[in-house]
Design an enzyme around this catalytic site. Structure first.
Site, short mmCIF file in Angstrom:
data_model
loop_
_atom_site.label_atom_id
_atom_site.label_comp_id
_atom_site.label_asym_id
_atom_site.label_seq_id
_atom_site.Cartn_x
_atom_site.Cartn_y
_atom_site.Cartn_z
CB CYS A 1 -0.92 0.01 1.21
SG CYS A 1 -1.87 -1.49 1.38
CG HIS B 1 -3.52 2.87 2.76
ND1 HIS B 1 -3.82 2.60 1.44
CD2 HIS B 1 -3.60 1.69 3.42
CE1 HIS B 1 -4.06 1.30 1.31
NE2 HIS B 1 -3.93 0.74 2.50
CG ASN C 1 -6.50 -1.68 1.41
OD1 ASN C 1 -5.85 -1.12 0.53
ND2 ASN C 1 -5.94 -2.20 2.49
N1 ACO Z 1 -17.62 -10.53 9.20
C1 ACO Z 1 -17.99 -10.88 10.43
N2 ACO Z 1 -17.11 -11.16 11.41
C2 ACO Z 1 -15.81 -11.07 11.10
C3 ACO Z 1 -15.36 -10.72 9.82
C4 ACO Z 1 -16.33 -10.45 8.85
N3 ACO Z 1 -16.01 -10.08 7.59
N4 ACO Z 1 -14.00 -10.72 9.81
C5 ACO Z 1 -13.61 -11.06 11.05
N5 ACO Z 1 -14.70 -11.29 11.82
C6 ACO Z 1 -14.74 -11.69 13.22
C7 ACO Z 1 -13.48 -12.37 13.66
O1 ACO Z 1 -13.55 -13.75 13.38
C8 ACO Z 1 -13.52 -12.09 15.16
O2 ACO Z 1 -14.37 -13.03 15.76
P1 ACO Z 1 -13.97 -13.70 17.18
O3 ACO Z 1 -13.86 -12.54 18.13
O4 ACO Z 1 -15.11 -14.63 17.44
O5 ACO Z 1 -12.65 -14.36 16.93
C9 ACO Z 1 -14.19 -10.73 15.27
O6 ACO Z 1 -14.85 -10.52 14.01
C10 ACO Z 1 -13.24 -9.59 15.54
O7 ACO Z 1 -12.15 -9.67 14.68
P2 ACO Z 1 -10.97 -8.64 14.83
O8 ACO Z 1 -9.81 -9.10 14.04
O9 ACO Z 1 -10.78 -8.36 16.28
O10 ACO Z 1 -11.61 -7.34 14.17
P3 ACO Z 1 -11.00 -5.90 14.10
O11 ACO Z 1 -11.88 -4.99 14.85
O12 ACO Z 1 -9.52 -5.87 14.39
O13 ACO Z 1 -11.18 -5.57 12.53
C11 ACO Z 1 -9.91 -5.47 10.52
C12 ACO Z 1 -10.55 -6.37 11.57
C13 ACO Z 1 -11.00 -4.71 9.82
C14 ACO Z 1 -9.17 -6.36 9.52
C15 ACO Z 1 -8.94 -4.49 11.18
O14 ACO Z 1 -8.11 -5.16 12.07
C16 ACO Z 1 -8.08 -3.74 10.18
O15 ACO Z 1 -8.55 -2.92 9.40
N6 ACO Z 1 -6.76 -3.96 10.22
C17 ACO Z 1 -5.81 -3.19 9.38
C18 ACO Z 1 -5.81 -3.62 7.96
C19 ACO Z 1 -4.89 -2.70 7.16
O16 ACO Z 1 -4.74 -1.53 7.48
N7 ACO Z 1 -4.24 -3.16 6.17
C20 ACO Z 1 -3.35 -2.18 5.49
C21 ACO Z 1 -2.45 -2.73 4.64
S1 ACO Z 1 -3.18 -3.74 3.38
C22 ACO Z 1 -1.87 -4.09 2.31
O17 ACO Z 1 -0.75 -3.68 2.52
C23 ACO Z 1 -2.18 -4.93 1.11
#
Ligand code: ACO
Length: 333
Positions: free
Chosen positions: A119, A260, A290
């Protein structure tokens, strides 16, 4: 790694972007994996994303975005001297996607190569191109962030498939003349200790795809989202602060931050830490998700063309991605 304002100023002469026609909404994704529109919107802010057509590759999208940037810059393709494509989803492992773009544009006077910084790639490209122009190696450059992430997403993994989309954004850089804007400062960094947080483990020399492992979806994105989130907020805040300071500006001088486009909660956290109100932060991830290296380039083009950035105003671009990598740029438009 940073640079001071260079002796020969470099400006952005034009921007462009391209999004494929096909829209994949959260409601559509509800039919593919166990998720809900409510979860995706509250956790990420994303409502829909674009998906490239069959037969539409990263280089096609990159070329469309480039054509618009060249038209706005008033520079013919044959006069472009350098093309850098930032992508983690190249058409082929070799040759570089930039070579296909050169061919499609007919920009045969240009040196063309790719960089891989996830990214952060578009702003890595900006720093490289700015320096090469400033040093006199090239008169101008076309930098492009382009991704077909839909080919590298595991459509059975709800943790990742809801996040990503396809698209491309481009900018033309050239030596600034009187009355032009200027890229005032650029900054970039890498932390290779965190390679495990976000990667595509298969398909490279470490883990070639074989008939034995083909069913394991190894050539798709794997991410430890929570960890990535924390690093993203810290690194992007620091990176933005560095370019603001090196441009002898303060947060109050910044008319628009173009970050980003990964997650609205990450963007809100950075704006809060930089003490910049939400109305001065550009977002479009609601529409596109993204798009990795393309995201900030598409956002910059939309901000430019919608009039959200006006001539003479200061803009900060800031990005973060796999590697881990991060980068920022402060620009007088
Ligand atoms: N739908 C429903 N539930 C989901 C989904 C979904 N699509 N995805 C995950 N969950 C569940 C998980 O299984 C978890 O359940 P559990 O608690 O029973 O285990 C729960 O939701 C919470 O998951 P978390 O990982 O804690 O969710 P979080 O609030 O951290 O959000 C996310 C996840 C959106 C991926 C976030 O962490 C994020 O945006 N991270 C950064 C990503 C990023 O910035 N990437 C940039 C670079 S990308 C690149 O370089 C190509």
């Amino acid at each position: 790694m940073s640079d001071a304002t260079s002796a020969v100023p470099v400006c952005i002469a034009g921007t462009g972007s391209y999004l494929p026609e096909k829209v994949l909404t959260n409601a559509d994704i509800e039919k593919i994996v166990d998720t809900t529109d409510e979860w995706i919107v509250t956790r990420t802010g994303i409502r829909e994303r674009r998906i490239a057509a069959e037969g539409e590759f990263t280089s096609h999208m990159a070329t469309h975005a480039a054509e618009k940037a060249l038209a706005q810059a008033g520079i013919a393709a044959e006069d472009i001297q350098l093309i850098i494509v930032a992508t983690i989803t190249p058409d082929t492992l070799t040759p570089a996607t930039a070579c296909y773009v050169q061919q499609r544009l007919g920009a045969f006077g240009a040196v063309a190569f790719d960089i891989s910084a996830a990214c952060s790639g578009f702003l890595y490209s900006m720093k490289i191109a700015k320096r090469l122009i400033s040093d006199g190696a090239f008169e101008n450059a076309l930098i492009i962030g382009a991704e077909k992430l839909s080919s590298f997403v595991n459509w059975e993994d709800r943790n990742t498939c809801v996040l990503f989309g396809d698209g491309a954004g481009a900018a033309v850089l050239k030596k600034a003349g009187p009355g032009d804007g200027e890229i005032l400062a650029t900054e970039m960094g890498t932390d290779g200790r965190q390679t495990h947080l976000l990667n595509i483990p298969g398909g490279g020399s470490a883990c070639p795809i074989t008939t034995e492992n083909a069913d394991q979806r190894l050539a798709t994105l794997a991410m430890l989202g929570k960890e990535v989130f924390k690093h993203a907020v810290t690194r992007m805040k620091q990176s933005a602060e560095k370019v603001i300071e090196r441009s002898n500006l303060t947060a109050d001088d910044i008319a628009l931050v173009v970050p980003h486009q990964a997650n609205l909660r990450i963007i809100d956290a950075i704006a809060d830490r930089l003490d910049i109100p939400a109305e001065r932060v550009f977002t479009n991830l609601q529409k596109y998700g993204n798009t990795s290296a393309a995201a900030v380039a598409i956002a910059l083009d939309e901000a430019n063309r919608s009039g959200a950035i006006k001539k003479g105003e200061h803009v900060v671009l800031v990005v973060f991605g796999a590697g881990l990598t991060w980068a920022a740029a402060a620009i007088r438009w």
